[in-house]
Design an enzyme around this catalytic site. Structure first.
Site, PDB file in Angstrom:
ATOM      1  N   HIS A 173     -11.968 -69.101  10.331  1.00  0.00           N
ATOM      2  CA  HIS A 173     -13.126 -69.993  10.166  1.00  0.00           C
ATOM      3  C   HIS A 173     -13.962 -70.009  11.445  1.00  0.00           C
ATOM      4  CE1 HIS A 173     -11.925 -72.096   6.378  1.00  0.00           C
ATOM      5  NE2 HIS A 173     -10.690 -71.834   6.802  1.00  0.00           N
ATOM      6  N   HIS A 179      -3.747 -71.157   0.666  1.00  0.00           N
ATOM      7  CA  HIS A 179      -4.936 -71.959   0.355  1.00  0.00           C
ATOM      8  C   HIS A 179      -6.003 -71.115  -0.355  1.00  0.00           C
ATOM      9  CE1 HIS A 179      -3.829 -75.149   3.622  1.00  0.00           C
ATOM     10  NE2 HIS A 179      -3.259 -75.390   2.461  1.00  0.00           N
ATOM     11  N   ASP A 192      -9.158 -70.786  -0.204  1.00  0.00           N
ATOM     12  CA  ASP A 192     -10.170 -70.055   0.563  1.00  0.00           C
ATOM     13  C   ASP A 192      -9.576 -68.835   1.281  1.00  0.00           C
ATOM     14  OD1 ASP A 192      -8.890 -72.082   2.207  1.00  0.00           O
ATOM     15  OD2 ASP A 192     -10.320 -71.589   3.792  1.00  0.00           O
ATOM     16  N   HIS A 193      -8.278 -68.570   1.047  1.00  0.00           N
ATOM     17  CA  HIS A 193      -7.624 -67.394   1.640  1.00  0.00           C
ATOM     18  C   HIS A 193      -7.060 -66.454   0.580  1.00  0.00           C
ATOM     19  CE1 HIS A 193      -7.838 -68.983   5.795  1.00  0.00           C
ATOM     20  NE2 HIS A 193      -7.990 -70.105   5.104  1.00  0.00           N
ATOM     21  N   HIS A 205      -1.725 -67.367   4.194  1.00  0.00           N
ATOM     22  CA  HIS A 205      -1.188 -68.559   3.533  1.00  0.00           C
ATOM     23  C   HIS A 205      -1.914 -68.732   2.210  1.00  0.00           C
ATOM     24  CE1 HIS A 205      -4.693 -70.187   5.618  1.00  0.00           C
ATOM     25  NE2 HIS A 205      -4.576 -71.351   5.002  1.00  0.00           N
ATOM     26  N   HIS A 209       0.095 -75.473   9.843  1.00  0.00           N
ATOM     27  CA  HIS A 209      -0.965 -75.695   8.859  1.00  0.00           C
ATOM     28  C   HIS A 209      -0.347 -75.720   7.456  1.00  0.00           C
ATOM     29  CE1 HIS A 209      -5.017 -75.458   7.214  1.00  0.00           C
ATOM     30  NE2 HIS A 209      -4.709 -74.373   6.529  1.00  0.00           N
ATOM     31  N   ASP A 245      -5.361 -69.730   9.545  1.00  0.00           N
ATOM     32  CA  ASP A 245      -5.739 -71.086   9.937  1.00  0.00           C
ATOM     33  C   ASP A 245      -4.742 -71.670  10.938  1.00  0.00           C
ATOM     34  OD1 ASP A 245      -7.873 -70.874   8.230  1.00  0.00           O
ATOM     35  OD2 ASP A 245      -7.170 -72.357   6.773  1.00  0.00           O
TER      36      ASP A 245
HETATM   37 FE    FE Z   1      -8.869 -71.957   5.554  1.00  0.00          FE
HETATM   38 ZN    ZN Z   2      -5.887 -73.141   5.156  1.00  0.00          ZN
END
Ligand code: FE
Ligand code: ZN
Length: 246
Positions: free
Chosen positions: A176, A59, A61-62, A57, A115, A138
């Site tokens: 995570h 985001h 942090d990805h 996805h 998510h 996530d």
């Molecule tokens: Fe994440």
């Molecule tokens: Zn995420």
């Protein structure tokens, strides 16, 4: 014949970086790009050259390392394309039901909204020993699930069901390390679940020793994860809301 190799390493504050390597074809894929420098360093340590990125996805942090890794490696980026422009550097858009080959190994793309509305996960069954690995982003965490930023409880309920349909032995690679905080909440939902209580004890020991609790397995989450065990979408929505303010 040699089996697939998977490498997991901490990135940012609580993300996991993940690499999958096929010794036969020489292909190496990074699942999401939380931290380009850690991904580079791990590839170097293992003597692997990065050829692909598979995003779950959009985001940051990805996908934060997508563009810099693409610049250095000229690799191919695969990810969800349902919403145009979300995945930096996307080359190959995929959606649920698609599959592609990673050397001799088949990778299935599974749609897991909740998510985000376009979240996908990647399931790989090793062509030699049959061992399955799912890179779940996530969507599901050990004893938890992703926050519903874009999707509904019904979306996440369907996504949990899709993961539950994978073989019980499938290793679930979550993005995570949230296990201990999820555990504190999970025991309030199912205080009598002995499998859960045993697992929480083990997870605490693992974290004290600095060990990752990822991967988990489909079998373990079916026994312990309150979100996977929720009997209806409404119930999942209820416990997700309770966790959000826990
Ligand atoms: Fe994440
Ligand atoms: Zn995420």
């Amino acid at each position: 014949m040699s089996s697939l190799e998977i490498e997991l390493f901490p990135c940012l504050s609580d993300n996991y970086g993940l690499l999958i390597h096929d010794p036969e074809s020489g292909e190496t894929a990074a699942i999401d790009t939380p931290e380009a420098s850690k991904i580079e360093a791990t590839c170097e340590q293992r003597g692997w050259s990065l050829t692909q990125i598979w995003n779950t996805h959009h985001h940051p942090d990805h996908t934060g390392g997508n563009l810099s890794l693409k610049k250095t490696h000229g690799l191919t980026i695969t990810g969800p394309d349902q919403i145009a422009g979300r995945i930096p550097g996307l080359d190959k858009g995929v959606s649920g039901g698609d599959s592609f080959m990673f050397g001799a190994h088949k990778v299935d793309v599974i749609f897991t909204p909740g998510h985000t509305v376009d979240h996908i996960i990647y399931y790989v069954a090793d062509a030699h020993d049959g061992q399955g690995a799912a890179f779940v982003g996530d969507t599901i965490f050990v004893l938890g699930c992703g926050r519903l930023f874009e999707g509904s409880p019904a979306d996440m309920y369907g996504s949990m069901a899709a993961i539950a349909k994978l073989p019980d032995s499938t290793n679930l690679y979550c993005a995570h390390e949230y296990t201990l905080s999820n555990a504190r909440f999970a025991v309030t939902v199912e205080p009598e679940n002995q499998d859960l209580l045993n697992y929480v004890k083990r997870a605490k020991e693992m974290r004290e020793q600095g060990l990752p609790t990822v991967p988990t397995t489909v079998a373990m989450e079916k026994k312990t994860n309150p979100f996977m065990r929720a009997s209806t979408p409404e119930r999942l929505g209820e416990i997700r809301a309770a966790k959000d303010s826990f």
